[in-house]
Design a protein around this motif. Structure first.
Motif, short mmCIF file in Angstrom:
data_model
loop_
_atom_site.label_atom_id
_atom_site.label_comp_id
_atom_site.label_asym_id
_atom_site.label_seq_id
_atom_site.Cartn_x
_atom_site.Cartn_y
_atom_site.Cartn_z
N GLU A 1 7.22 4.32 9.85
CA GLU A 1 8.34 3.51 10.31
C GLU A 1 9.59 4.35 10.54
OE1 GLU A 1 8.51 0.66 7.18
OE2 GLU A 1 7.03 -0.69 8.10
N LEU A 2 9.81 5.34 9.67
CA LEU A 2 11.00 6.19 9.79
C LEU A 2 11.00 6.95 11.11
CD1 LEU A 2 13.57 7.42 8.53
CD2 LEU A 2 12.10 9.15 7.48
N PHE A 3 9.84 7.50 11.47
CA PHE A 3 9.77 8.31 12.69
C PHE A 3 9.26 7.50 13.89
CE2 PHE A 3 9.45 11.48 9.24
CZ PHE A 3 10.51 12.30 9.60
N GLU A 4 9.16 6.16 13.71
CA GLU A 4 8.76 5.27 14.80
C GLU A 4 7.47 5.75 15.47
OE1 GLU A 4 12.19 5.11 17.32
OE2 GLU A 4 13.25 3.70 16.00
N TYR A 5 6.50 6.08 14.63
CA TYR A 5 5.23 6.62 15.13
C TYR A 5 4.34 5.52 15.71
CZ TYR A 5 0.77 9.14 15.07
OH TYR A 5 -0.42 9.71 15.42
N SER A 6 4.49 4.30 15.21
CA SER A 6 3.64 3.19 15.65
C SER A 6 4.37 1.88 15.46
CB SER A 6 2.33 3.19 14.84
OG SER A 6 1.60 2.00 15.05
N SER A 7 3.94 0.86 16.17
CA SER A 7 4.52 -0.48 16.00
C SER A 7 3.72 -1.30 14.99
CB SER A 7 4.54 -1.20 17.35
OG SER A 7 3.23 -1.35 17.87
N THR A 8 2.63 -0.72 14.46
CA THR A 8 1.78 -1.45 13.50
C THR A 8 1.63 -0.65 12.21
OG1 THR A 8 -0.23 -0.46 14.44
CG2 THR A 8 0.51 -2.56 15.37
N CYS A 9 2.70 -0.01 11.77
CA CYS A 9 2.62 0.89 10.61
C CYS A 9 2.08 0.19 9.37
CB CYS A 9 4.00 1.47 10.32
SG CYS A 9 4.68 2.49 11.65
N ALA A 10 2.66 -0.97 9.04
CA ALA A 10 2.29 -1.65 7.79
C ALA A 10 0.82 -2.07 7.80
CB ALA A 10 3.19 -2.86 7.57
N THR B 1 -1.72 -0.64 9.94
CA THR B 1 -2.62 0.51 10.13
C THR B 1 -2.76 1.37 8.89
OG1 THR B 1 -2.06 0.55 12.48
CG2 THR B 1 -3.06 2.54 11.55
N TYR B 2 -1.65 1.61 8.18
CA TYR B 2 -1.67 2.58 7.08
C TYR B 2 -1.71 1.94 5.70
CZ TYR B 2 -0.70 5.75 10.88
OH TYR B 2 -0.79 6.46 12.05
N SER B 3 -2.01 0.65 5.64
CA SER B 3 -2.13 0.01 4.34
C SER B 3 -3.39 0.51 3.64
CB SER B 3 -2.20 -1.51 4.49
OG SER B 3 -3.47 -1.91 4.98
N ARG B 4 -3.46 0.26 2.34
CA ARG B 4 -4.63 0.68 1.59
C ARG B 4 -5.89 -0.01 2.10
NH1 ARG B 4 -6.08 0.10 -4.93
NH2 ARG B 4 -8.18 0.97 -4.71
N LEU B 5 -5.75 -1.22 2.62
CA LEU B 5 -6.91 -1.98 3.08
C LEU B 5 -7.40 -1.52 4.45
CD1 LEU B 5 -5.85 -5.55 1.94
CD2 LEU B 5 -7.52 -4.03 0.85
N VAL B 6 -6.67 -0.60 5.09
CA VAL B 6 -7.12 -0.09 6.39
C VAL B 6 -7.43 1.40 6.22
CG1 VAL B 6 -6.63 -0.02 8.88
CG2 VAL B 6 -5.78 -1.89 7.50
N ILE B 7 -6.55 2.32 6.65
CA ILE B 7 -6.88 3.74 6.52
C ILE B 7 -5.96 4.48 5.55
CG2 ILE B 7 -7.92 3.88 8.79
CD1 ILE B 7 -5.36 5.29 9.74
N GLY B 8 -5.05 3.75 4.90
CA GLY B 8 -4.13 4.41 3.97
C GLY B 8 -4.83 5.12 2.83
N ALA B 9 -5.89 4.51 2.29
CA ALA B 9 -6.61 5.14 1.18
C ALA B 9 -7.34 6.39 1.64
CB ALA B 9 -7.60 4.15 0.57
N ALA B 10 -7.94 6.34 2.82
CA ALA B 10 -8.65 7.52 3.34
C ALA B 10 -7.67 8.66 3.60
CB ALA B 10 -9.40 7.15 4.62
#
Length: 674
Positions: free
Chosen positions: A152-161, A163-172
């Motif tokens: 979110e800080l670097f505006e890398y994606s509009s779906t940060c929360a 895409t990168y949650s633990r339930l998606v790819i955050g844990a990996a």
């Protein structure tokens, strides 16, 4: 056109023989038009009416391995689930104080000795990864949140929360940060591949010192003599079945997965500009109706209704291109059960040798190396156990091959009764899978190359021929796999490796492997060949297709190849009736399409030497490249012409068995017709 009685006969065949008898029939061009009504006898029960044309069928599917029935909520196109909360990926264990100290010293040493580090974006990226690494080690539960906030800080994606949650790819990602050498080669490659903030580091060559048990035979053993008998072998790829496909939904959506009830075009958010046709669209994955149509067509047009195929190759990608937060283990297993069951019922008694695609893992692209250790090394065992159990259930593989698949990332070797060995690889270990960036300077941290080498050595010792199959192409334009050379193929070609088969690109392509990793490219140095199978899914802007090979039963060389396609542009016109479904038409014969000016015997193989001669003809006659370009998109009306730099680029891609060769030699930007 087939009679209704004949179609009912096709739909009711269930065959259990392990090996099919070899067929010597010559394949002739043939066409097939599928029935417009869905074959309701395919399944015993449905959640909805299978005779309706306003929606795709929703059959009641039972998993023969777990004996559970998949609920309607898993595939309901009107209520697409968001996050799978049942099977999240595990987080890495918290590091001890001594481990933190050890890693701090090691990473500082890596930064101090890395010549790239300095006042530039690459240095900043790697320094940031250092911070992420220690968060992952000390407080792994905060790893996904760190990724979200940085995104979110670097505006890398509009779906940060999401895409990168633990339930998606955050844990990996937290696992990767925990294990990777982010201050060294791993970090530089991560910053290049996923953020574009570092230059591409040099390709790490394979260290072949003491790698091979024996040197390459010199002279090579005499080649096997042709039998004069031909086998029919089917090659299917990239079905991407979408059980959530919604008839009439927006097929020209602005973002995400089109042909879904929640898809829309920003120019007309309430009314679809292009309602999704019942049999599929150029911008969508394959609905049930398209999958059944192609499986009904294959035996009919290939003359395999009675004898079936000697065997079939499925080069991966069963699942649709869902957003990762809409995926789950159950959705993976559902698609596996559905497609393998349909293959068994429609393709005849011959075995289907399958490989996993990058979309056949949850989450997509991922495969953790066993070398990661501990419980994390087992985090994808549920997948390998399930697919191998299904292959066993369908009686496609013997027990020894099933055990290999369970313990080797679903990779296996099967030795057929006719003497051919088929080696299937999990190519997620060879592409931009996040876990491949752990110890990435070592090309075989997963052990998959060791497995392949040992199997090829066993085949050489026994005097057997080998077909290798996987999903992600090793070469072509060099944009799909990791950049490693193909020395292993060089060592065992052409006397052991007869052919290689890939999928993944959805397009009809070919690549040649040369001696000495392509340092000298000629008809004399061309050693083996890889065939890229056309996809069933139309995504994106492609027609739907498949291929059948004629193969010598002793040498296992491909003597001819036949490709069929169905024009997706015609699908909207089928919606107003149920008499006709998609027509699968004979697209081209490989020998006739490319070999008109090549002196070659009728029974000589379409091997690497022949294909190199084809590329020489392409250099002399650029119109032959345009022919190749047309067939690459399966004759889609949306395939752009190939002119200018595209012509030498395509020839170069055909001559590039490995990605590193393509990156070094070829003009980039013309690899795809989508």
């Amino acid at each position: 056109m087939l009679s209704s009685a004949k179609l009912l006969s096709l739909a009711g065949v269930v065959c259990c023989a392990f090996f099919a008898a070899a067929s010597s029939d010559v394949i002739h061009p043939a066409n097939y038009t599928a029935p417009g009504a869905f074959p309701t006898s395919v399944y015993a029960q449905y959640y909805n009416s299978p005779t309706a044309t306003s929606a795709q069928v929703q059959p009641v599917i039972s998993d023969p391995v777990t004996h559970k029935i998949f609920p309607l909520s898993l595939t309901d196109p009107d209520h697409i689930p968001q996050n799978d909360t049942v099977d999240p990926h595990p987080l890495p264990p918290k590091a001890s104080s001594s481990r933190l100290l050890e890693q701090a010293i090691a990473q500082i040493q890596s930064i101090a000795t890395n010549p790239i580090f300095g006042d530039n974006t690459c240095a900043r990226c790697q320094a940031s990864l250092e911070v992420a690494k220690f968060i992952a080690l000390a407080a792994p539960e905060e790893g996904p949140e760190l990724a979200i906030q940085l995104c979110e800080l670097f505006e890398y994606s509009s779906t940060c929360a999401t895409t990168y949650s633990r339930l998606v790819i955050g844990a990996a990602l937290t696992q990767v940060a925990s294990f990777a050498d982010v201050g060294g080669y791993d970090g530089q490659l991560l910053c290049y591949q996923f953020l574009g903030l570092c230059p591409l580091p040099p390709t790490s060559p394979l260290n072949l010192t003491n790698w091979f048990a024996k040197p390459k035979p010199n002279p090579l053993p005499p080649p096997k003599q042709p039998s004069g008998q031909r086998l029919k072998v089917l090659h299917i790829s990239d079905f991407h079945i979408d059980p959530r496909y919604a008839n009439g939904a927006e097929a020209n959506c602005s973002s995400g997965q089109c042909c879904r009830s929640n898809a829309f075009n920003v120019q007309s958010p309430d009314t679809p500009l292009f309602p999704a046709p019942r049999f599929g669209a150029y911008t969508c994955d394959a609905p049930y109706s398209l999958v059944l149509s192609v499986l009904q067509a294959i035996p009919a047009v290939a003359g395999a209704e009675d004898s079936g195929f000697a065997f079939s190759l499925f080069t991966g990608d069963m699942l649709t291109h869902d957003s990762q937060n809409q995926e789950s283990r159950a959705f993976n297993e559902y698609s596996e059960v559905v497609l393998y069951d349909l293959f068994k019922r429609y393709l005849g008694p011959g075995p289907v040798y399958a490989t996993l695609g990058n979309h056949d893992s949850y989450n997509e692209d991922l495969a953790a190396p066993y070398s990661i250790g501990g419980e994390l090394a087992k985090q994808f065992d549920w997948l390998y156990d399930h697919v191998s159990a299904l292959w066993e259930h369908q009686q496609w593989l013997p027990e020894a091959s099933i055990e290999l698949a369970r313990t080797h990332y679903s990779a296996y070797m099967v030795k057929r009764a006719d003497g051919l060995r088929v080696i299937s690889l999990n190519t997620n270990l060879c592409k931009s899978n996040y876990f491949n960036y752990i110890n990435s300077s070592q090309p075989d941290t997963s052990g998959i190359l060791r497995f392949l080498t040992d199997e090829l050595q066993d085949a050489e010792d026994a005097g057997d021929r080998v077909w290798i199959m996987g999903h992600v192409v090793s070469g072509w334009d060099g944009t799909n796999p990791l950049l490693n050379p193909t020395n292993l193929f060089d060592r065992f070609s052409p006397h052991v490796i007869a052919n290689i088969f890939w999928g993944h690109t959805h397009e009809d392509e070919i690549s040649i492997f040369y001696a000495n990793n392509g340092t000298d490219m000629s008809a004399e140095t061309a050693q083996t060949l890889s065939w890229v199978g056309p996809s069933v899914t139309p995504l994106t802007n492609l027609n739907s297709g498949f291929r059948v090979y004629e193969v010598d039963s002793a040498t296992f060389d491909v003597l001819d190849a036949h490709t069929w396609q169905s024009s997706v542009n015609d699908f909207p016109s089928l919606d107003s009736q149920i008499q006709f479904g998609p027509a699968y038409n004979y697209e081209y014969n490989t020998r006739e399409a490319y070999g008109g000016n090549i002196t070659w015997g009728d029974d000589d193989p379409l091997n690497a030497t022949w294909w190199h001669l084809v590329t020489e003809q392409m250099e002399a006659n650029p119109s032959l490249v345009q022919t190749f370009n047309t067939y690459q998109g399966k004759s889609s009306i949306r395939t752009p012409p190939c002119t200018g730099d595209c012509i030498p680029a395509k020839i170069c891609y055909i001559r590039s068995g490995s990605a590193s060769i393509a990156q070094e030699n070829c003009i980039q930007g013309y690899g795809s017709v989508q």
